[in-house]
Enzyme design. Structure first.
Site, mmCIF file in Angstrom:
data_model
loop_
_atom_site.group_PDB
_atom_site.id
_atom_site.type_symbol
_atom_site.label_atom_id
_atom_site.label_comp_id
_atom_site.label_asym_id
_atom_site.label_seq_id
_atom_site.Cartn_x
_atom_site.Cartn_y
_atom_site.Cartn_z
ATOM 1 N N GLY A 76 -70.620 -1.931 -45.726
ATOM 2 C CA GLY A 76 -69.423 -1.162 -45.574
ATOM 3 C C GLY A 76 -68.343 -2.090 -45.478
ATOM 4 N N CYS A 328 -69.751 -1.866 -31.928
ATOM 5 C CA CYS A 328 -68.994 -3.410 -32.108
ATOM 6 C C CYS A 328 -68.280 -3.692 -30.781
ATOM 7 C CB CYS A 328 -68.003 -3.484 -33.179
ATOM 8 S SG CYS A 328 -68.427 -2.761 -34.636
HETATM 9 C C1 LIG Z 1 -67.058 3.927 -40.114
HETATM 10 C C2 LIG Z 1 -67.592 2.685 -40.366
HETATM 11 N N1 LIG Z 1 -66.996 1.819 -41.213
HETATM 12 C C3 LIG Z 1 -67.540 0.621 -41.609
HETATM 13 C C4 LIG Z 1 -69.001 0.102 -40.693
HETATM 14 C C5 LIG Z 1 -69.490 -1.212 -41.349
HETATM 15 O O1 LIG Z 1 -70.410 -1.011 -42.277
HETATM 16 P P1 LIG Z 1 -71.442 -2.175 -42.228
HETATM 17 O O2 LIG Z 1 -72.452 -2.204 -40.875
HETATM 18 O O3 LIG Z 1 -72.284 -1.730 -43.527
HETATM 19 O O4 LIG Z 1 -70.602 -3.501 -42.586
HETATM 20 C C6 LIG Z 1 -69.335 0.827 -39.874
HETATM 21 C C7 LIG Z 1 -70.645 0.553 -39.202
HETATM 22 O O5 LIG Z 1 -70.800 0.472 -37.900
HETATM 23 C C8 LIG Z 1 -68.750 2.213 -39.398
HETATM 24 O O6 LIG Z 1 -69.006 2.950 -38.678
HETATM 25 S S1 FES Z 2 -70.775 -1.102 -35.084
HETATM 26 FE FE1 FES Z 2 -70.427 0.885 -35.426
HETATM 27 S S2 FES Z 2 -69.584 1.108 -34.473
HETATM 28 FE FE2 FES Z 2 -69.208 -1.034 -35.250
#
Ligand SMILES: Cc1ncc(COP(=O)(O)O)c(C=O)c1O
Ligand code: FES
EC number: 2.8.1.7
Length: 393
Positions: A76, A328
């Site tokens: 993402g 995070c």
């Molecule tokens: C809303 C949202 N966007 C983006 C991400 C990031 O995705 P990825 O972990 O695949 O980089 C996350 C994951 O925590 C998320 O919850």
């Molecule tokens: S890791 Fe999703 S909350 Fe960032």
């Protein structure tokens, strides 16, 4: 960890367990079918066919019109970065970004960096329930807007944004619309054919697929500048040898999600409500977010005057995994930017705990969690009352 039962995982917005059948589907692509999809021999051919199949499964889940509207990425975060940077590079005469104060850091950290480089970023506020200020959004769109990027659903509160309407207004303003659908995918029925959404990001590990793989949906005809340059994989839109096992896993996860979406949304919603009502019965706590319009699997509960971190820690010791909000941010001691944007008062915000369920969550687990939370919160409140009594006597 409690000695006599399996751990209970209620942190599915951080990540989900990879479905065993997804793992089974991936396994041959590490060993027997290990070809490079770009190779012109049987091994390569097998890999290319598997990627095509995964693309089809994923476009089915999205209700996308064409398989090649899917560009596989590393997840993402990459998809969000690629969408926003591409719009700024390709939308002639347009150099502004419109987004919201509650996006994931995969959007907000990028827009902060862009702002430091002089790109005008308009950050739209939310109200106390986490709902977008729609009027402010419409006013922010203008002839200089290159892209509006608004998440489909918030990872901390589950609040769902009216992205189809927002995409319509953005199209009228002549700009591109991107949505971070990482949390919505597999939980909300999407039909991109009937929308004017130009780009959408998703990630496999939020829907029982593997980590490190995701995709960017790119509407046919949308101008695109790749983030990662090199070979001509993904029709020149994302260079680098494809992560075939990951892509195959994402395809299988998408198939399973599409099959189960509706019945699971109802089942999980009922479990989430049971969990929430069970916890709310203790009093002195509230649900944060838009309770009328949110993901069926998520509840963010704030325990007034208590520390969410202490509750989560005690739950963890009891074998129940929950999160403070955004994975995070945990450990950073920075209160959640989402709850700050909602102007949740400090005495409430610090007591917020996010519970997120999945299709693997059972009724027994929910009931166990309600008991554990009630027990922990009752003890914590009793001990803080005793401390106050001591201090005042
Ligand atoms: C809303 C949202 N966007 C983006 C991400 C990031 O995705 P990825 O972990 O695949 O980089 C996350 C994951 O925590 C998320 O919850
Ligand atoms: S890791 Fe999703 S909350 Fe960032």
């Amino acid at each position: 960890m409690s000695e006599n039962r399996a751990p209970i995982y209620l942190d599915n917005n951080a990540t989900t367990r990879t479905d065993p059948s997804v793992v089974q589907t991936m396994l041959p692509f590490f060993t027997e079918q290990f070809g490079n999809a770009s190779s012109a021999h049987a091994f390569g051919n097998e890999a290319a066919i598997a990627v095509r199949q995964a693309r089809r499964s994923l476009s089915g889940l999205l209700g996308s019109a064409y398989d090649h509207e899917i560009v596989f990425t590393s997840g993402g975060t990459e998809a969000n970065n690629a969408a926003i940077l591409s719009a700024l590079a390709t939308q002639e005469g347009r150099d502004e970004v419109v987004t919201t104060s509650v996006e994931h850091s995969a959007v907000l950290a990028l827009t902060e960096q862009l702002a430091a480089r002089g790109v005008k970023t308009r950050i739209i506020a939310v109200d106390a329930c986490g709902r977008l200020d729609i009027e402010a959004f419409r006013c922010a769109l203008g002839p200089r807007t290159a892209i509006a990027s608004v998440m489909w659903a918030n990872n901390e509160t589950g609040t769902i944004f009216p992205v189809k309407c927002l995409a319509g207004w953005t199209r009228e303003a002549g700009a591109l619309f991107h949505t971070d659908a990482v949390q919505a995918i597999g939980k909300v029925r999407l039909n991109l054919k009937d929308s004017t959404i130009d780009m959408l990001s998703l990630s496999a590990h939020k829907l029982h697929g593997p980590k490190g793989v995701g995709a960017l949906y790119l509407r046919k005809g949308t101008k695109f500048q790749p983030l990662i340059c090199g070979g001509s994989q993904e029709r020149g839109r994302r260079a680098g040898t494809e992560n075939i096992p990951g892509i195959v896993g994402l395809g299988k996860a998408a198939e399973l999600a599409a099959e189960r979406l509706e019945p699971e949304r109802i089942r999980i919603g009922a479990l989430r409500d049971r969990l929430e009502q069970g916890i709310l019965r203790n009093g002195e706590c509230v649900v944060l977010g838009d309770i009328r319009n949110r993901l069926a699997n998520t509840t963010n509960i704030a325990f007034d005057h208590l520390e969410g971190e202490a509750i989560a820690h005690r739950l963890n010791r009891a074998g129940i995994a929950v999160s403070l909000g955004s994975a995070c941010r945990s450990g950073s001691m920075q209160p959640s930017h989402v709850l700050r944007a909602m102007q949740v008062p400090a005495w409430r915000m610090h007591g917020a705990v996010r519970f997120s369920l999945s299709r693997e969550t059972s009724l027994a687990e929910v009931d166990e969690a309600v008991c554990a939370v009630s027990d922990i919160v009752t003890r914590m409140r009793a001990s803080s009352r005793a401390t106050v009594r001591e201090q005042t006597s």
